[in-house]
Structures are given as C-alpha cells and as structure tokens.
Write a protein that holds these residues in place. Structure first.
Motif, PDB file in Angstrom:
ATOM      1  N   ILE A   1       0.950  -1.162  -0.095  1.00  9.38           N
ATOM      2  CA  ILE A   1      -0.182   0.206   0.086  1.00  9.38           C
ATOM      3  C   ILE A   1       1.316   1.563  -0.292  1.00  9.38           C
ATOM      4  CG2 ILE A   1      -1.796   1.433   1.618  1.00  9.38           C
ATOM      5  CD1 ILE A   1      -3.400  -1.219   2.116  1.00  9.38           C
ATOM      6  N   TRP A   2       1.741   1.044   0.902  1.00 11.21           N
ATOM      7  CA  TRP A   2       2.564   2.409   0.450  1.00 11.21           C
ATOM      8  C   TRP A   2       3.626   2.674  -0.149  1.00 11.21           C
ATOM      9  CZ3 TRP A   2       4.923   1.359   6.310  1.00 11.21           C
ATOM     10  CH2 TRP A   2       3.798   2.401   7.230  1.00 11.21           C
ATOM     11  N   ILE A   3       3.639   1.403  -0.876  1.00 15.71           N
ATOM     12  CA  ILE A   3       4.345   1.958  -2.709  1.00 15.71           C
ATOM     13  C   ILE A   3       3.732   2.107  -3.464  1.00 15.71           C
ATOM     14  CG2 ILE A   3       5.468   0.745  -4.899  1.00 15.71           C
ATOM     15  CD1 ILE A   3       6.918  -1.439  -2.730  1.00 15.71           C
ATOM     16  N   ILE A   4       2.367   2.054  -3.366  1.00 14.27           N
ATOM     17  CA  ILE A   4       1.080   2.237  -4.152  1.00 14.27           C
ATOM     18  C   ILE A   4       0.610   3.967  -4.034  1.00 14.27           C
ATOM     19  CG2 ILE A   4      -1.504   1.643  -5.182  1.00 14.27           C
ATOM     20  CD1 ILE A   4      -1.017  -1.065  -4.177  1.00 14.27           C
ATOM     21  N   ALA A   5       0.669   3.799  -2.872  1.00 14.84           N
ATOM     22  CA  ALA A   5       0.603   5.684  -1.918  1.00 14.84           C
ATOM     23  C   ALA A   5       1.251   6.741  -2.413  1.00 14.84           C
ATOM     24  CB  ALA A   5       0.254   5.129  -1.126  1.00 14.84           C
ATOM     25  N   SER A   6       2.597   5.995  -3.061  1.00  7.19           N
ATOM     26  CA  SER A   6       3.610   6.558  -2.998  1.00  7.19           C
ATOM     27  C   SER A   6       3.388   7.102  -4.458  1.00  7.19           C
ATOM     28  CB  SER A   6       4.674   6.426  -2.727  1.00  7.19           C
ATOM     29  OG  SER A   6       5.382   5.569  -3.896  1.00  7.19           O
ATOM     30  N   GLN A   7       3.153   6.737  -5.716  1.00  4.78           N
ATOM     31  CA  GLN A   7       3.151   7.096  -6.398  1.00  4.78           C
ATOM     32  C   GLN A   7       1.301   7.782  -6.972  1.00  4.78           C
ATOM     33  OE1 GLN A   7       5.201   6.011  -9.330  1.00  4.78           O
ATOM     34  NE2 GLN A   7       5.926   5.226  -7.170  1.00  4.78           N
ATOM     35  N   LEU A   8       0.431   8.235  -5.860  1.00  6.86           N
ATOM     36  CA  LEU A   8      -0.445   8.940  -5.811  1.00  6.86           C
ATOM     37  C   LEU A   8      -0.136  10.128  -5.788  1.00  6.86           C
ATOM     38  CD1 LEU A   8      -2.608   6.367  -3.604  1.00  6.86           C
ATOM     39  CD2 LEU A   8      -2.881   6.883  -6.425  1.00  6.86           C
ATOM     40  N   PRO A   9      -1.359  11.026  -6.187  1.00  7.04           N
ATOM     41  CA  PRO A   9      -1.481  12.666  -5.960  1.00  7.04           C
ATOM     42  C   PRO A   9      -0.740  12.747  -4.732  1.00  7.04           C
ATOM     43  CG  PRO A   9      -2.604  11.611  -7.415  1.00  7.04           C
ATOM     44  CD  PRO A   9      -2.173  10.814  -6.772  1.00  7.04           C
ATOM     45  N   GLY A  10      -0.324  13.712  -4.097  1.00  3.25           N
ATOM     46  CA  GLY A  10      -0.299  14.374  -2.588  1.00  3.25           C
ATOM     47  C   GLY A  10      -1.026  13.941  -1.361  1.00  3.25           C
ATOM     48  N   PHE A  11      -1.907  14.560  -1.950  1.00  2.64           N
ATOM     49  CA  PHE A  11      -3.288  14.446  -0.890  1.00  2.64           C
ATOM     50  C   PHE A  11      -3.734  12.631  -0.315  1.00  2.64           C
ATOM     51  CE2 PHE A  11      -7.588  14.630   0.787  1.00  2.64           C
ATOM     52  CZ  PHE A  11      -7.744  15.603   2.033  1.00  2.64           C
ATOM     53  N   LEU A  12      -4.013  12.968  -1.607  1.00  4.22           N
ATOM     54  CA  LEU A  12      -4.379  10.843  -1.395  1.00  4.22           C
ATOM     55  C   LEU A  12      -3.724   9.845  -1.178  1.00  4.22           C
ATOM     56  CD1 LEU A  12      -6.989   9.164  -1.916  1.00  4.22           C
ATOM     57  CD2 LEU A  12      -5.726   8.308  -4.280  1.00  4.22           C
ATOM     58  N   GLY A  13      -1.772  10.619  -1.137  1.00  6.77           N
ATOM     59  CA  GLY A  13      -0.805   9.842  -0.522  1.00  6.77           C
ATOM     60  C   GLY A  13      -1.033   9.921   0.332  1.00  6.77           C
ATOM     61  N   THR A  14      -1.261  11.132   1.116  1.00  2.68           N
ATOM     62  CA  THR A  14      -1.010  12.020   3.131  1.00  2.68           C
ATOM     63  C   THR A  14      -1.833  10.996   3.078  1.00  2.68           C
ATOM     64  OG1 THR A  14      -0.078  13.839   1.924  1.00  2.68           O
ATOM     65  CG2 THR A  14      -0.946  13.639   4.428  1.00  2.68           C
ATOM     66  N   ILE A  15      -3.481  11.415   2.764  1.00  2.00           N
ATOM     67  CA  ILE A  15      -4.424  10.281   3.629  1.00  2.00           C
ATOM     68  C   ILE A  15      -4.062   8.826   3.947  1.00  2.00           C
ATOM     69  CG2 ILE A  15      -6.879   9.742   3.416  1.00  2.00           C
ATOM     70  CD1 ILE A  15      -6.170  12.775   4.182  1.00  2.00           C
TER      71      ILE A  15
END
Length: 99
Positions: free
Chosen positions: A36-50
């Motif tokens: 999940i963290w690997i995927i979240a690092s590729q997401l835009p700023g706000f979504l990755g932060t959440i």
C-alpha cells in the motif's frame, strides 16, 4: 509447573495460539502495508498523505486490540476462570483436552 491442571493447559495453549495468530496476521499485514505504501507513493499529494496517515492508525488499532486480548486472558487465567477467545478458544480447548 502444573502439567495435570486442565485450566493451566487450556490457558497456555490459548496463549500460544494467540501469539501464533498475532505473528501471522502481523506479517501478512506488514506485507500489505508495504504494498500500500508503494502504491500510495505514486498517488497525488493529498491521497498519498491520507493513506500514509490511515495505515499507521490501523497498526495501532491492531496492537491495542492484541494488548487488550492478552491482558483479559492474563487476568482470567490468574482468577482461575475459563475465558475463551473467539475461534482460538475452541482450538485451545481441543488441544488442551488431549493427553
């Protein structure tokens, strides 16, 4: 110390099973968290932060729940009463009845 006490064998087996389940769930959850963290690092700023904030909260809930279950089992064993955890308690009862 008390090998013949059914209560002691039951609580010992339940403790062993709880530890095994906690380790297995912890390892699986760690792998899922890593993905999940690997995927979240590729997401835009706000979504990755959440996602980055929610995942540690889930870990905290897991560990607090495990701590509560462990303390409840510890207290009940000290009081000399049977306290069966859901699912794990049935397996512990079956294993502790065998000689």
């Amino acid at each position: 110390i008390e090998k013949d006490s059914r209560l002691v064998r039951f609580h010992a087996m339940q403790s062993i099973l709880l530890s095994v389940v906690a380790i297995v769930i912890g390892v699986v959850f760690w792998v899922v968290t890593f993905v999940i963290w690997i995927i979240a690092s590729q997401l835009p700023g706000f979504l990755g932060t959440i996602v980055g904030l929610v995942v540690p909260l889930i870990w905290i809930v897991f560990w607090v729940g495990l701590l509560i279950a462990w303390i409840m089992c510890l207290i009940k064993a000290f009081q000399g009463t049977y306290f069966k955890l859901p699912i794990i308690g049935n397996f512990a009862e079956q294993f502790s009845a065998k000689k």
